[in-house]
Design an enzyme around this catalytic site. Structure first.
Site, PDB file in Angstrom:
ATOM      1  N   ASN A  94     -18.392  -6.617  18.304  1.00  0.00           N
ATOM      2  CA  ASN A  94     -19.645  -7.079  18.231  1.00  0.00           C
ATOM      3  C   ASN A  94     -20.405  -5.849  18.554  1.00  0.00           C
ATOM      4  OD1 ASN A  94     -18.854  -7.275  20.896  1.00  0.00           O
ATOM      5  ND2 ASN A  94     -20.615  -8.634  21.561  1.00  0.00           N
ATOM      6  N   GLU A 101     -13.487  -8.251  30.752  1.00  0.00           N
ATOM      7  CA  GLU A 101     -14.903  -8.350  30.301  1.00  0.00           C
ATOM      8  C   GLU A 101     -14.803  -9.675  29.285  1.00  0.00           C
ATOM      9  OE1 GLU A 101     -17.768  -7.628  32.053  1.00  0.00           O
ATOM     10  OE2 GLU A 101     -17.081  -5.906  33.244  1.00  0.00           O
ATOM     11  N   CYS A 112     -22.216 -11.230  23.991  1.00  0.00           N
ATOM     12  CA  CYS A 112     -21.523 -12.061  24.874  1.00  0.00           C
ATOM     13  C   CYS A 112     -22.615 -12.631  26.003  1.00  0.00           C
ATOM     14  CB  CYS A 112     -20.501 -11.423  25.737  1.00  0.00           C
ATOM     15  SG  CYS A 112     -21.229  -9.624  26.612  1.00  0.00           S
ATOM     16  N   GLU A 120     -17.908  -3.486  35.620  1.00  0.00           N
ATOM     17  CA  GLU A 120     -18.024  -2.153  34.962  1.00  0.00           C
ATOM     18  C   GLU A 120     -19.474  -1.310  35.273  1.00  0.00           C
ATOM     19  OE1 GLU A 120     -16.982  -3.330  30.872  1.00  0.00           O
ATOM     20  OE2 GLU A 120     -15.370  -1.792  31.099  1.00  0.00           O
TER      21      GLU A 120
HETATM   22  P1  NAD Z   1     -10.717 -10.840  20.706  1.00  0.00           P
HETATM   23  O1  NAD Z   1     -10.319 -11.143  21.867  1.00  0.00           O
HETATM   24  O2  NAD Z   1     -10.262 -11.506  19.712  1.00  0.00           O
HETATM   25  O3  NAD Z   1     -10.451  -9.205  20.483  1.00  0.00           O
HETATM   26  C1  NAD Z   1     -10.831  -8.306  21.380  1.00  0.00           C
HETATM   27  C2  NAD Z   1      -9.673  -7.229  21.243  1.00  0.00           C
HETATM   28  O4  NAD Z   1      -8.544  -7.349  21.584  1.00  0.00           O
HETATM   29  C3  NAD Z   1      -9.453  -6.572  19.741  1.00  0.00           C
HETATM   30  O5  NAD Z   1      -9.412  -5.164  19.700  1.00  0.00           O
HETATM   31  C4  NAD Z   1      -8.219  -7.524  19.437  1.00  0.00           C
HETATM   32  O6  NAD Z   1      -7.539  -6.853  18.411  1.00  0.00           O
HETATM   33  C5  NAD Z   1      -7.460  -7.101  20.537  1.00  0.00           C
HETATM   34  N1  NAD Z   1      -6.325  -8.171  20.797  1.00  0.00           N
HETATM   35  C6  NAD Z   1      -6.274  -9.515  20.285  1.00  0.00           C
HETATM   36  N2  NAD Z   1      -4.958  -9.983  20.781  1.00  0.00           N
HETATM   37  C7  NAD Z   1      -4.617  -9.209  21.754  1.00  0.00           C
HETATM   38  C8  NAD Z   1      -3.489  -9.119  22.586  1.00  0.00           C
HETATM   39  N3  NAD Z   1      -2.523 -10.176  22.692  1.00  0.00           N
HETATM   40  N4  NAD Z   1      -3.506  -7.870  23.521  1.00  0.00           N
HETATM   41  C9  NAD Z   1      -4.013  -7.025  23.655  1.00  0.00           C
HETATM   42  N5  NAD Z   1      -5.334  -7.035  22.765  1.00  0.00           N
HETATM   43  C10 NAD Z   1      -5.280  -7.864  21.931  1.00  0.00           C
HETATM   44  O7  NAD Z   1     -12.333 -10.663  20.878  1.00  0.00           O
HETATM   45  P2  NAD Z   1     -13.407 -10.510  19.663  1.00  0.00           P
HETATM   46  O8  NAD Z   1     -13.409 -11.665  18.761  1.00  0.00           O
HETATM   47  O9  NAD Z   1     -13.186  -9.040  19.025  1.00  0.00           O
HETATM   48  O10 NAD Z   1     -14.611 -10.360  20.394  1.00  0.00           O
HETATM   49  C11 NAD Z   1     -15.398 -11.576  20.785  1.00  0.00           C
HETATM   50  C12 NAD Z   1     -15.538 -11.979  22.128  1.00  0.00           C
HETATM   51  O11 NAD Z   1     -15.456 -11.153  22.986  1.00  0.00           O
HETATM   52  C13 NAD Z   1     -16.436 -13.220  22.375  1.00  0.00           C
HETATM   53  O12 NAD Z   1     -15.751 -14.112  23.192  1.00  0.00           O
HETATM   54  C14 NAD Z   1     -17.286 -12.189  23.451  1.00  0.00           C
HETATM   55  O13 NAD Z   1     -18.175 -13.258  24.347  1.00  0.00           O
HETATM   56  C15 NAD Z   1     -16.251 -11.356  24.117  1.00  0.00           C
HETATM   57  N6  NAD Z   1     -17.020 -10.383  24.672  1.00  0.00           N
HETATM   58  C16 NAD Z   1     -17.355 -10.104  25.791  1.00  0.00           C
HETATM   59  C17 NAD Z   1     -18.075  -9.067  26.216  1.00  0.00           C
HETATM   60  C18 NAD Z   1     -18.391  -8.712  27.716  1.00  0.00           C
HETATM   61  O14 NAD Z   1     -18.789  -7.559  28.390  1.00  0.00           O
HETATM   62  N7  NAD Z   1     -17.885  -9.760  28.688  1.00  0.00           N
HETATM   63  C19 NAD Z   1     -18.407  -8.026  25.480  1.00  0.00           C
HETATM   64  C20 NAD Z   1     -18.311  -8.216  24.185  1.00  0.00           C
HETATM   65  C21 NAD Z   1     -17.752  -9.315  23.602  1.00  0.00           C
HETATM   66  O1  6OD Z   2     -24.521  -3.479  28.415  1.00  0.00           O
HETATM   67  C1  6OD Z   2     -23.343  -3.252  28.601  1.00  0.00           C
HETATM   68  O2  6OD Z   2     -22.956  -2.472  29.531  1.00  0.00           O
HETATM   69  C2  6OD Z   2     -22.315  -4.420  28.308  1.00  0.00           C
HETATM   70  N1  6OD Z   2     -20.957  -4.055  28.687  1.00  0.00           N
HETATM   71  C3  6OD Z   2     -22.816  -5.334  27.168  1.00  0.00           C
HETATM   72  C4  6OD Z   2     -21.828  -6.186  26.916  1.00  0.00           C
HETATM   73  C5  6OD Z   2     -22.274  -7.052  25.632  1.00  0.00           C
HETATM   74  C6  6OD Z   2     -21.520  -7.909  25.258  1.00  0.00           C
HETATM   75  O3  6OD Z   2     -21.354  -8.394  23.892  1.00  0.00           O
END
Ligand code: NAD
Ligand code: 6OD
Length: 483
Positions: A153, A251, A285, A464
């Site tokens: 994202n 995260e 997120c 972080e």
């Molecule tokens: P995802 O969990 O599908 O993938 C994230 C990463 O993990 C990708 O690079 C993917 O290839 C990898 N991955 C997948 N399976 C794996 C495994 N078994 N072992 C290790 N790595 C693996 O997430 P997404 O669809 O790419 O992103 C969207 C999600 O991420 C949403 O739930 C969003 O809320 C969350 N997100 C959280 C934050 C935060 O800071 N809290 C920030 C951005 C996105």
């Molecule tokens: O602003 C940041 O440092 C951060 N980690 C944002 C994450 C956004 C999630 O989609």
């Protein structure tokens, strides 16, 4: 459009995958293939870890904080000098509005490298004088090879949020970006080489999660995993890392409340709730996808909010005025549309959106969903409690603080919240009672890179940012001296 093929980056060189397998990278704006990327596996992860280990065994381990800060600043300068090109790449790969990429994603990647350069220049560690010729002091030591796994994202924004502190602290990195947005990570590989970084300090392996992310997490020579992504994936990463005693940062997902009290500044709150709901097409997120409005202003607020959402320029991500672009993939669009259908089944009323965004014929294959607002759902409905991660906001009425806290805290997630009120005492009281890692009052996603960033409950483990990242990417060693 020509379809280019990118490679992994190992030891500052473009490195084809060992098995020679590649996969398609789709552009969300059109649904067309825009690049071919390595479909790597454990062998490629091994090669990258070996290169990173060689870097740790060489001059990198003797580098000073000032030298590493210089390196991070050189990376920041290089990204900044290519801002327009990188923003276009990010928008193309992610379907995000070009203006978001230009004003948020790429500037933030620059800021991440500059910030952690400054952080290690100014870092201080502890010294505890026990008196009578007895003294403790603390050293920070890099962990060694660290694995960084990131989502689609905010591709370069979140990758650089991990790479910058990892390098600034003297580690060697093996990064695994999302297979859906590999292009700016590839550009970072070229930047790191071009500025003359030591071979092997930054390595990049493209491919699927189970085929690259999992072997990276399990690799015995990888000391720490920093993961950002979905909660279900985070649980798999945690299960693989825990028995190997790796340092782990998670995260994860969110379902964040936006809480508007009767006494809020309405103009500010409407503008803020729209931004919180629909920035990056609702794919942040931290997005405020559950909107709680106090009864006294509910009707007036919903009317103004709905009009503002309907007026959001949606569609072609390449147009500078666009605020809501494409979703990341056809599968994700189907998921979001499934939740919109569910909202109807659960008794909700769609007061804005609900369909596919009208786009020019050239974009007909892209993944577009209109900015959507749902009212009338129970706050316990699935649409109001499960992470949709798209341009969908559910709106709920509440009567008092006690009720809104119960509803806001009544989900499995605990990432962030925003609270809109002109009553300062209420702002402090409610913020302290919310079960989440971050609360914004009368604003949303206002970032200071020094503060702890992260969530509780199913939104993650650890923080972080600032000193928290330095803490994560180093091992502290206490030395007790007597004389
Ligand atoms: P995802 O969990 O599908 O993938 C994230 C990463 O993990 C990708 O690079 C993917 O290839 C990898 N991955 C997948 N399976 C794996 C495994 N078994 N072992 C290790 N790595 C693996 O997430 P997404 O669809 O790419 O992103 C969207 C999600 O991420 C949403 O739930 C969003 O809320 C969350 N997100 C959280 C934050 C935060 O800071 N809290 C920030 C951005 C996105
Ligand atoms: O602003 C940041 O440092 C951060 N980690 C944002 C994450 C956004 C999630 O989609």
């Amino acid at each position: 459009m020509s379809v280019r093929t990118i490679q992994n980056w190992v030891g500052n060189r473009e490195h084809p995958p060992a098995k020679g397998a590649y996969m398609d990278d789709f552009g969300p704006a059109t649904g067309e293939v825009i690049a071919r990327i390595p479909k790597s596996d454990a062998e490629d992860v091994d090669a990258a870890v070996t290169a990173a280990q060689a870097a740790m065994a060489g001059s990198w381990s003797q580098s000073t904080p000032a030298e590493r800060a210089d390196l991070c600043e050189a990376i920041a300068d290089a990204i900044e000098s290519r801002l327009d090109e990188l923003a276009e790449l990010e928008s193309l790969d992610c379907g995000k509005p070009i203006t978001t990429a230009r004003t948020v994603d790429i500037p933030r990647a620059v800021a991440n490298f500059r910030f952690f350069a400054g952080a290690v220049r100014h870092d201080e560690t502890g010294c505890h004088d026990m008196g009578r010729s007895r003294l403790n002091y603390t050293l920070r030591r890099p962990l060694g090879v660290v694995g960084l796994i990131t989502p689609w994202n905010l591709p370069l924004y979140l990758l650089s949020w991990k790479v910058a502190p990892a390098l600034a602290c003297g580690n060697a990195v093996v990064a695994k970006p999302s297979e859906m947005t590999p292009l700016t990570a590839d550009a970072l590989g070229a930047i790191v080489r071009d500025i003359g970084a030591p071979d092997g300090v930054f390595n990049l392996v493209h491919g699927l999660g189970p085929e690259v992310g999992a072997p990276l997490t399990e690799h015995p020579e990888v000391a720490a995993i920093s993961f950002t992504g979905g909660t279900a994936t985070g649980a798999r990463v945690a299960a693989a890392a825990a028995p190997r005693f790796k340092k782990l940062s998670l995260e994860l997902g969110g379902k964040n409340p936006t809480i508007v009290f009767d006494d809020a500044d309405l103009d500010l709150a409407v503008e803020g709730a729209v931004r919180a709901g629909f920035t990056n097409t609702g794919q942040v997120c931290l997005c405020g996808s559950r909107l709680f409005v106090q009864r006294g202003i509910y009707d007036a607020f919903v009317e103004r909010f709905t009009v503002a959402v309907q007026q959001l320029p949606a569609g072609d991500p390449s147009q500078p005025q666009t605020r809501v672009g494409a979703l990341i993939s056809a599968a994700h669009r189907d998921k979001v549309e499934g939740y919109i259908a569910l909202a109807r089944e659960e008794g909700g009323t769609l007061v804005a959106g609900g369909g596919r965004t009208a786009v020019p014929a050239a974009l007909a294959g892209g993944y577009y969903v209109e900015p959507t607002v749902v009212t009338g759902l129970s706050a316990n409905a699935r649409c109001a409690t499960e992470e949709i991660f798209g341009p969908v906001v559910t709106v709920h009425v509440f009567d008092d603080e006690e009720e809104v806290l119960r509803l806001a805290n009544g989900v499995r997630y605990g990432l962030s919240a925003s609270v809109w009120t002109t009553n300062l005492a209420r702002a402090h009281r409610v913020s302290a009672a919310l079960d989440c890692g971050m609360v914004w009052v009368n604003t949303w996603l206002l970032r200071d890179l020094r503060v702890p960033f992260g969530g509780m409950k199913d939104s993650g483990v650890g923080r972080e940012g600032g000193a928290h990242s330095l803490e994560f990417y180093t091992e502290q060693r206490n030395i007790c001296v007597t004389w």
